[in-house]
Design a protein around this motif. Structure first.
Motif, PDB file in Angstrom:
ATOM      1  N   GLY A 134      12.803  -9.760  -9.849  1.00 24.14           N
ATOM      2  CA  GLY A 134      12.597  -8.907 -10.806  1.00 24.14           C
ATOM      3  C   GLY A 134      12.027  -9.443 -11.955  1.00 24.14           C
ATOM      4  N   ARG A 135      11.263 -10.760 -11.974  1.00 25.17           N
ATOM      5  CA  ARG A 135      10.680 -11.207 -12.941  1.00 25.17           C
ATOM      6  C   ARG A 135       9.103 -11.051 -12.946  1.00 25.17           C
ATOM      7  N   LEU A 136       8.596 -10.092 -12.491  1.00 29.43           N
ATOM      8  CA  LEU A 136       6.939  -9.690 -12.624  1.00 29.43           C
ATOM      9  C   LEU A 136       6.878  -8.432 -13.436  1.00 29.43           C
ATOM     10  N   LYS A 137       6.458  -8.559 -14.592  1.00 30.19           N
ATOM     11  CA  LYS A 137       6.268  -7.520 -15.444  1.00 30.19           C
ATOM     12  C   LYS A 137       5.395  -6.527 -14.837  1.00 30.19           C
ATOM     13  N   ASP A 138       5.902  -5.106 -14.749  1.00 31.26           N
ATOM     14  CA  ASP A 138       5.176  -3.981 -14.276  1.00 31.26           C
ATOM     15  C   ASP A 138       4.633  -4.291 -12.752  1.00 31.26           C
ATOM     16  N   ASP A 139       5.047  -5.212 -11.954  1.00 30.59           N
ATOM     17  CA  ASP A 139       4.795  -5.654 -10.722  1.00 30.59           C
ATOM     18  C   ASP A 139       3.238  -5.851 -10.746  1.00 30.59           C
ATOM     19  N   THR A 140       2.871  -6.381 -11.634  1.00 33.07           N
ATOM     20  CA  THR A 140       1.199  -6.506 -11.842  1.00 33.07           C
ATOM     21  C   THR A 140       0.765  -8.026 -11.998  1.00 33.07           C
ATOM     22  N   VAL A 141      -0.313  -8.422 -11.186  1.00 27.12           N
ATOM     23  CA  VAL A 141      -0.775  -9.608 -11.253  1.00 27.12           C
ATOM     24  C   VAL A 141      -2.264  -9.384 -11.901  1.00 27.12           C
ATOM     25  N   VAL A 142      -2.504 -10.288 -12.821  1.00 22.18           N
ATOM     26  CA  VAL A 142      -4.008 -10.319 -13.394  1.00 22.18           C
ATOM     27  C   VAL A 142      -4.955 -11.119 -12.732  1.00 22.18           C
ATOM     28  N   THR A 143      -6.165 -10.617 -12.217  1.00 22.24           N
ATOM     29  CA  THR A 143      -7.072 -11.360 -11.488  1.00 22.24           C
ATOM     30  C   THR A 143      -8.523 -11.391 -12.211  1.00 22.24           C
ATOM     31  N   THR A 144      -9.482 -12.032 -11.685  1.00 24.13           N
ATOM     32  CA  THR A 144     -10.729 -11.896 -11.992  1.00 24.13           C
ATOM     33  C   THR A 144     -11.428 -11.237 -10.948  1.00 24.13           C
ATOM     34  N   VAL A 145     -12.654 -10.583 -11.130  1.00 25.57           N
ATOM     35  CA  VAL A 145     -13.502  -9.985 -10.214  1.00 25.57           C
ATOM     36  C   VAL A 145     -13.761 -10.928  -9.143  1.00 25.57           C
ATOM     37  N   MET A 146     -13.561 -12.079  -9.141  1.00 24.38           N
ATOM     38  CA  MET A 146     -14.302 -12.862  -8.137  1.00 24.38           C
ATOM     39  C   MET A 146     -12.994 -13.076  -7.138  1.00 24.38           C
ATOM     40  N   SER A 147     -11.582 -12.741  -7.200  1.00 23.62           N
ATOM     41  CA  SER A 147     -10.627 -12.651  -6.390  1.00 23.62           C
ATOM     42  C   SER A 147     -10.850 -12.176  -5.050  1.00 23.62           C
ATOM     43  N   ASN A 148     -10.351 -12.649  -3.871  1.00 23.02           N
ATOM     44  CA  ASN A 148     -10.722 -12.560  -2.710  1.00 23.02           C
ATOM     45  C   ASN A 148      -9.893 -10.840  -2.390  1.00 23.02           C
ATOM     46  N   LEU A 149     -10.961 -10.085  -1.518  1.00 18.43           N
ATOM     47  CA  LEU A 149     -10.555  -8.643  -1.453  1.00 18.43           C
ATOM     48  C   LEU A 149      -9.126  -8.723  -0.412  1.00 18.43           C
ATOM     49  N   GLY A 150      -8.641  -9.800   0.073  1.00 12.97           N
ATOM     50  CA  GLY A 150      -7.433 -10.068   0.996  1.00 12.97           C
ATOM     51  C   GLY A 150      -6.338  -9.947  -0.188  1.00 12.97           C
ATOM     52  N   LEU A 151      -6.547 -10.424  -1.149  1.00 13.08           N
ATOM     53  CA  LEU A 151      -5.519 -10.672  -2.082  1.00 13.08           C
ATOM     54  C   LEU A 151      -4.963  -9.330  -2.420  1.00 13.08           C
ATOM     55  N   TYR A 152      -5.976  -8.611  -2.995  1.00 16.26           N
ATOM     56  CA  TYR A 152      -5.922  -6.954  -3.312  1.00 16.26           C
ATOM     57  C   TYR A 152      -5.265  -6.356  -2.290  1.00 16.26           C
ATOM     58  N   LYS A 153      -5.587  -6.279  -0.865  1.00 15.12           N
ATOM     59  CA  LYS A 153      -5.028  -5.556   0.154  1.00 15.12           C
ATOM     60  C   LYS A 153      -3.625  -6.180   0.226  1.00 15.12           C
ATOM     61  N   SER A 154      -3.126  -7.413   0.123  1.00 14.95           N
ATOM     62  CA  SER A 154      -1.982  -7.958   0.503  1.00 14.95           C
ATOM     63  C   SER A 154      -0.982  -7.536  -0.826  1.00 14.95           C
ATOM     64  N   LEU A 155      -1.450  -7.541  -2.117  1.00 16.92           N
ATOM     65  CA  LEU A 155      -0.701  -6.862  -3.182  1.00 16.92           C
ATOM     66  C   LEU A 155      -0.305  -5.564  -2.851  1.00 16.92           C
ATOM     67  N   GLU A 156      -1.269  -4.673  -2.552  1.00 14.05           N
ATOM     68  CA  GLU A 156      -0.918  -3.119  -2.159  1.00 14.05           C
ATOM     69  C   GLU A 156       0.019  -3.099  -0.928  1.00 14.05           C
ATOM     70  N   ARG A 157      -0.047  -3.878  -0.160  1.00 14.05           N
ATOM     71  CA  ARG A 157       0.907  -3.786   0.791  1.00 14.05           C
ATOM     72  C   ARG A 157       2.273  -3.895   0.399  1.00 14.05           C
ATOM     73  N   GLU A 158       2.496  -4.778  -0.552  1.00 10.56           N
ATOM     74  CA  GLU A 158       3.901  -5.193  -1.011  1.00 10.56           C
ATOM     75  C   GLU A 158       4.068  -4.307  -2.339  1.00 10.56           C
ATOM     76  N   ASP A 159       3.332  -3.293  -2.386  1.00 11.59           N
ATOM     77  CA  ASP A 159       3.614  -2.238  -3.631  1.00 11.59           C
ATOM     78  C   ASP A 159       3.449  -3.203  -4.929  1.00 11.59           C
TER      79      ASP A 159
END
Length: 448
Positions: free
Chosen positions: A272-297
Motif C-alpha cells: 500500500g506504499r505505491l502512490k496511485d499504483d503508478t511507476v514512472v518510466t522513460t520511453v526507453m523502458s522495455n515493453l516487457g515492463l509495461y506488460k508486466s505492470l499491466e498484468r499486476e493492475d
C-alpha cells in the motif's frame, strides 16, 4: 539541452572540454546567485577521479570569492549531496562527477534546494556568464568573503539515514557489492555490514584513474562472475557516483533498472506504499515492463530519456517510484534523485519480506528482445520528419501491433538518430530496424 549543460550537468574531458576556469566561473555565478539576499550556503561532494580535487578547489575559490560559505563532504555519492541539501538547509548542492564515464572525464552537477537537478533557466544564466554575456559579478570583500567548512559529518548522517530505511536487517544473507572504484567505496560496505549482511566487496580501492574501469554497473559481467564463483545470494553494482544500481541474482542473471522497478513496484503496491499504483518510466523502458505492470493492475507514465525528467514527473504528481533501465531509480519517500545504495536496500527489503530470491521475483517479468541502432545524419530534424521515414515507422508500428514497438528519436548531444525496435524475436527486431534505416539511406539522409 544547453551549450555546456546536458541532462546530467556540465560534463566533458577534464582540462579539455571542462576546465578549472569553467569551474571557477560556475562557482562565481552560483555563489552570487544564491547570495543576492543572504549569505549563501553551498555543499560540495566529489567522486574519486584524479581531476575532482582541482575542480573542487576551483569551485570553492569561485564560491567564496562571491561570498558563499562552502561545506565539503569530500569523496561521497551524488545522492548524499542531494540528501544534505534537503535536510541541512543548503541553498544549493554541487557534485563533481562524470558518473559512469571514464576517469579522464569529469562533470559538475548542480542541485537545487530540493536536492533535485537545478532548473534549466539557472543553467542558462550560468552559460551566459561563462560566455561573457553577463557583466562581471561583484567580488565579496572583508567579512563578506566566504569560508570553507569540513562537513564529513554530513556524509555520516546520510549513512545513518540509509541504515534506518529497511524494515528488517539482512542477517546471514551473502551480498556482493561492486563499488566501481568510485563514490560508493566510502559508504556501501558500512551500510550493509550495519544491517548484518555478510558483505563481500570488490572494486573499492580507488586510485584516481580506475573508476569505472572494467568494473561497476557498466561492466556487470565482473559482478556476475563474482557472485556465482563465491556462492553469494545477491549482488549489486554501482556506477562512479553511485546514483545508479544494477543487480545480479544468485544464478548470475542481470536484473536491470526495468526489472528492479517491477520487483519494487509490485512489492510497494502490495504494501500500500505505491502512490496511485503508478511507476514512472522513460520511453526507453522495455515493453516487457509495461506488460508486466499491466498484468499486476499497475499503471505507468512515460517521460523523455533522462532521470531528470522522471524526477520532474514524480514531483509534479507525487508518485513513489520511477526510474530508467540503466539503473537510475528514484524512491521519492526517501530521496529526490536516483540512489544506487538505496535501490539495493529496497531490493533487499522486497526479497526479505517476501521470503523469496531475487531470481524468483524478477523472472516474472519477460524481457522483449530489443535492438537499438544509432545512425549518423546530416540534420536530425530533417531525417526525423522525412515523409518516407515517417511512413516507414508507421508501417513497422502497425505490423508489430501490441506485440512490439518502434521508437525513433534524436540524440540530445550528437548528430544521430536512434532507431529502436522491440519485438518477439531478435530476427523481427533486426528486420524492422533495417527497414527504417534503409529508407533513411535511400532518401540520402545518412552521412559517413
Amino acid at each position: 539541452m544547453g551549450k555546456y549543460f546536458g541532462t546530467d550537468g556540465f560534463r566533458g574531458e577534464a582540462n579539455v572540454k571542462l576546465t578549472v576556469d569553467h569551474a571557477f566561473k560556475v562557482g562565481r555565478y552560483v555563489g552570487w546567485y544564491y547570495g543576492r539576499d543572504h549569505k549563501a550556503k553551498i555543499v560540495i561532494g566529489k567522486d574519486t577521479r584524479r581531476s575532482s580535487y582541482m575542480f573542487e578547489y576551483a569551485l570553492v575559490a569561485g564560491l567564496t570569492a562571491s561570498g558563499a560559505d562552502v561545506y565539503l563532504l569530500h569523496v561521497t555519492t551524488t545522492p548524499s549531496v542531494s540528501y544534505a541539501v534537503r535536510t541541512e538547509d543548503f541553498d544549493c548542492g554541487i557534485m563533481i562527477s562524470a558518473s559512469h564515464n571514464p576517469f579522464y572525464d569529469n562533470g559538475i552537477k548542480l542541485l537545487n534546494g530540493n536536492g533535485q537537478k537545478i532548473e534549466a533557466e539557472v543553467e542558462a544564466r550560468i552559460e551566459a556568464y561563462l560566455d561573457g554575456l553577463i557583466e562581471d559579478l561583484p567580488l565579496a570583500t572583508k567579512e563578506d568573503i566566504g569560508r570553507t567548512v569540513d562537513f564529513a559529518s554530513g556524509r555520516n548522517r546520510y549513512i545513518g539515514h540509509l541504515i534506518s530505511i529497511p524494515s528488517r536487517d539482512f542477517k546471514g544473507i551473502k551480498v556482493g557489492l561492486d563499488c566501481a572504484n568510485g563514490s560508493s567505496s566510502a559508504i556501501a560496505k558500512s551500510v550493509f555490514e550495519a544491517l548484518q549482511a555478510k558483505t563481500y566487496v570488490i572494486n573499492n580501492q580507488p586510485d584516481g584513474t580506475n573508476i569505472n574501469t572494467n568494473c561497476g554497473s557498466t561492466h556487470i559481467e565482473v559482478l556476475q562472475k563474482y557472485v556465482v564463483d563465491n556462492g553469494l545470494d545477491i549482488g549489486f553494482a554501482y556506477d562512479g557516483d553511485a546514483d545508479r544500481c544494477i543487480a545480479v541474482d544468485h544464478k548470475g542473471n542481470v536484473v536491470d533498472g526495468d526489472k528492479i522497478m517491477y520487483v519494487c513496484g509490485k512489492y510497494l503496491k502490495e504494501q500500500g506504499r505505491l502512490k496511485d499504483d503508478t511507476v514512472v518510466t522513460t520511453v526507453m523502458s522495455n515493453l516487457g515492463l509495461y506488460k508486466s505492470l499491466e498484468r499486476e493492475d499497475m499503471k505507468y507514465e512515460q517521460t523523455a530519456v533522462g532521470d531528470k525528467y522522471v524526477a520532474e514527473n514524480m514531483m509534479e504528481n507525487g508518485y513513489s517510484l520511477g526510474g530508467e533501465q540503466s539503473g537510475h531509480i528514484i524512491f521519492s519517500r526517501y530521496a529526490a534523485t536516483g540512489d544506487g545504495i538505496l535501490t539495493s536496500l529496497m531490493v533487499m527489503e522486497a526479497c526479505v519480506e517476501k521470503k523469496a530470491t531475487l531470481c524468483d521475483l524478477a523472472r516474472e517479468m519477460k524481457v522483449y528482445p530489443q535492438l537499438l541502432r544509432n545512425v549518423r545524419v546530416a540534420d536530425k530534424k530533417t531525417a526525423r520528419e522525412n515523409p518516407k521515414v515517417v511512413a516507414a515507422v508507421e508501417e513497422v508500428a502497425k505490423k508489430l501491433g501490441s506485440d512490439g514497438r518502434i521508437l525513433v528519436r534524436e540524440s540530445g548531444t550528437e548528430p544521430l538518430i536512434r532507431v529502436m525496435v522491440e519485438a518477439g524475436t531478435d530476427e523481427l527486431c533486426l528486420e524492422n530496424v533495417d527497414h527504417v534505416v534503409k529508407v533513411m539511406e535511400s532518401e540520402g539522409l545518412l552521412i559517413d
